[in-house]
Motif scaffolding. Structure first.
Motif, PDB file in Angstrom:
ATOM      1  N   ASP A   1       0.841  -1.196   0.000  1.00 23.66           N
ATOM      2  CA  ASP A   1       0.000   0.000   0.000  1.00 23.66           C
ATOM      3  C   ASP A   1       0.878   1.248   0.000  1.00 23.66           C
ATOM      4  O   ASP A   1       2.105   1.166  -0.094  1.00 23.66           O
ATOM      5  N   ALA A   2       0.263   2.424   0.108  1.00 23.01           N
ATOM      6  CA  ALA A   2       1.022   3.666   0.036  1.00 23.01           C
ATOM      7  C   ALA A   2       2.021   3.792   1.177  1.00 23.01           C
ATOM      8  O   ALA A   2       3.147   4.260   0.983  1.00 23.01           O
ATOM      9  N   ALA A   3       1.633   3.376   2.380  1.00 25.07           N
ATOM     10  CA  ALA A   3       2.561   3.431   3.509  1.00 25.07           C
ATOM     11  C   ALA A   3       3.745   2.502   3.281  1.00 25.07           C
ATOM     12  O   ALA A   3       4.895   2.850   3.582  1.00 25.07           O
ATOM     13  N   GLY A   4       3.487   1.338   2.730  1.00 25.04           N
ATOM     14  CA  GLY A   4       4.565   0.398   2.451  1.00 25.04           C
ATOM     15  C   GLY A   4       5.512   0.903   1.376  1.00 25.04           C
ATOM     16  O   GLY A   4       6.697   0.561   1.376  1.00 25.04           O
ATOM     17  N   TYR A   5       5.001   1.719   0.479  1.00 29.61           N
ATOM     18  CA  TYR A   5       5.847   2.298  -0.573  1.00 29.61           C
ATOM     19  C   TYR A   5       6.959   3.143   0.024  1.00 29.61           C
ATOM     20  O   TYR A   5       8.070   3.203  -0.504  1.00 29.61           O
TER      21      TYR A   5
ATOM     22  N   LEU B   1      -4.051   1.414  -7.956  1.00 32.51           N
ATOM     23  CA  LEU B   1      -3.896   2.734  -8.537  1.00 32.51           C
ATOM     24  C   LEU B   1      -4.126   3.833  -7.508  1.00 32.51           C
ATOM     25  O   LEU B   1      -3.347   4.790  -7.416  1.00 32.51           O
ATOM     26  N   GLY B   2      -5.204   3.706  -6.738  1.00 34.31           N
ATOM     27  CA  GLY B   2      -5.509   4.730  -5.745  1.00 34.31           C
ATOM     28  C   GLY B   2      -4.416   4.899  -4.710  1.00 34.31           C
ATOM     29  O   GLY B   2      -4.127   6.009  -4.269  1.00 34.31           O
ATOM     30  N   GLU B   3      -3.796   3.785  -4.325  1.00 32.20           N
ATOM     31  CA  GLU B   3      -2.714   3.853  -3.345  1.00 32.20           C
ATOM     32  C   GLU B   3      -1.485   4.540  -3.928  1.00 32.20           C
ATOM     33  O   GLU B   3      -0.843   5.359  -3.269  1.00 32.20           O
ATOM     34  N   PHE B   4      -1.153   4.213  -5.174  1.00 31.49           N
ATOM     35  CA  PHE B   4       0.012   4.869  -5.758  1.00 31.49           C
ATOM     36  C   PHE B   4      -0.258   6.361  -5.972  1.00 31.49           C
ATOM     37  O   PHE B   4       0.642   7.190  -5.810  1.00 31.49           O
ATOM     38  N   LEU B   5      -1.496   6.702  -6.310  1.00 33.24           N
ATOM     39  CA  LEU B   5      -1.816   8.110  -6.504  1.00 33.24           C
ATOM     40  C   LEU B   5      -1.632   8.887  -5.196  1.00 33.24           C
ATOM     41  O   LEU B   5      -1.243  10.059  -5.217  1.00 33.24           O
ATOM     42  N   ARG B   6      -1.889   8.246  -4.070  1.00 31.18           N
ATOM     43  CA  ARG B   6      -1.628   8.907  -2.780  1.00 31.18           C
ATOM     44  C   ARG B   6      -0.152   9.271  -2.657  1.00 31.18           C
ATOM     45  O   ARG B   6       0.195  10.341  -2.147  1.00 31.18           O
ATOM     46  N   THR B   7       0.728   8.409  -3.132  1.00 30.27           N
ATOM     47  CA  THR B   7       2.167   8.730  -3.061  1.00 30.27           C
ATOM     48  C   THR B   7       2.517   9.901  -3.956  1.00 30.27           C
ATOM     49  O   THR B   7       3.461  10.640  -3.679  1.00 30.27           O
ATOM     50  N   ARG B   8       1.767  10.090  -5.032  1.00 29.54           N
ATOM     51  CA  ARG B   8       2.031  11.230  -5.918  1.00 29.54           C
ATOM     52  C   ARG B   8       1.593  12.535  -5.255  1.00 29.54           C
ATOM     53  O   ARG B   8       2.213  13.586  -5.498  1.00 29.54           O
TER      54      ARG B   8
END
Length: 222
Positions: free
Chosen positions: A67-71, A135-142
């Protein structure tokens, strides 16, 4: 995913506005993301907001793995990854052209916005680290990428931060896992983001309160 999309668009639009106001001298200023100059930081951020275009054009992995936190895990930001990121920002900023940086940044984020709008909400993408993410999780990182580097850019230019409320909400929720900040700290969202990403030092009492609350601090490569 709609709040995240709205936050991404709002923050990128504001970032673009700032770029149109810069002078050629501004691009050579140092930043708190050494060794990058302002121009190189902008180029790095432009690359970051544009990543999803190619990711969505590639075959979708079968399922999400992080997920985004794991990224933002410490293991991802190795010395090799940091060196590659630094070199990429420097390479992409050459030749430094103020008008081109603003135009290309605007083009990059709008292409991402269009690609996201055309994709299925449950689409899975593969990151540059090789992980599969929704996709939604990666968009959070953006949103983190453009929002936090916007703080860096504001500091380098001697301007007040322009972090938009939608982006601040998305970033703060990611940093805290949706939990309230520890009682007694008195941090607003901007302070939380600055502290959690290392843009402002955390005092000893603040660190004790954060540790006692069991917050998970994410790793941020510059």
């Amino acid at each position: 995913m709609e709040p995240t999309r709205a936050a991404f668009s709002a923050e990128c639009a504001r970032f673009t506005e700032v770029l149109t106001e810069l002078t050629d001298d501004d691009l050579g200023r140092p930043t708190d993301c050494p060794p990058w100059t302002v121009g190189e930081l902008i180029a790095h951020t432009r690359t970051g907001v544009g990543r999803l275009t190619d990711m969505l054009a590639a075959p979708a992995p079968p399922h999400a793995e992080v997920d985004a936190a794991g990224y933002f895990g410490a293991a991802k930001f190795t010395a090799e990854v940091d060196a590659d990121r630094i070199a990429g920002g420097q390479r992409d900023a050459l030749p430094v052209d103020r008008a081109a940086l603003a135009t290309e940044f605007d083009r990059a984020w709008r292409a991402t916005e269009a690609a996201v709008a055309a994709a299925a909400p449950d689409r899975v993408v593969r990151t540059r680290h090789g992980d599969a993410m929704r996709l939604g999780e990666f968009l959070r990182t953006r949103v983190v990428e453009v929002g936090v580097h916007g703080l860096d850019l504001a500091a380098a230019l001697g301007r007040s931060p322009w972090l938009t409320p939608p982006a601040a909400a998305v970033i703060a929720e990611l940093l805290t896992g949706g939990r309230p900040t520890p009682a007694g700290l008195g941090w607003d969202r901007l302070t939380l983001i600055r502290k959690a990403t290392g843009r402002t030092a955390v005092t000893v009492p603040e660190r004790a309160a954060v540790d006692a609350a069991g917050f998970r601090w994410l790793a941020f490569g510059r």
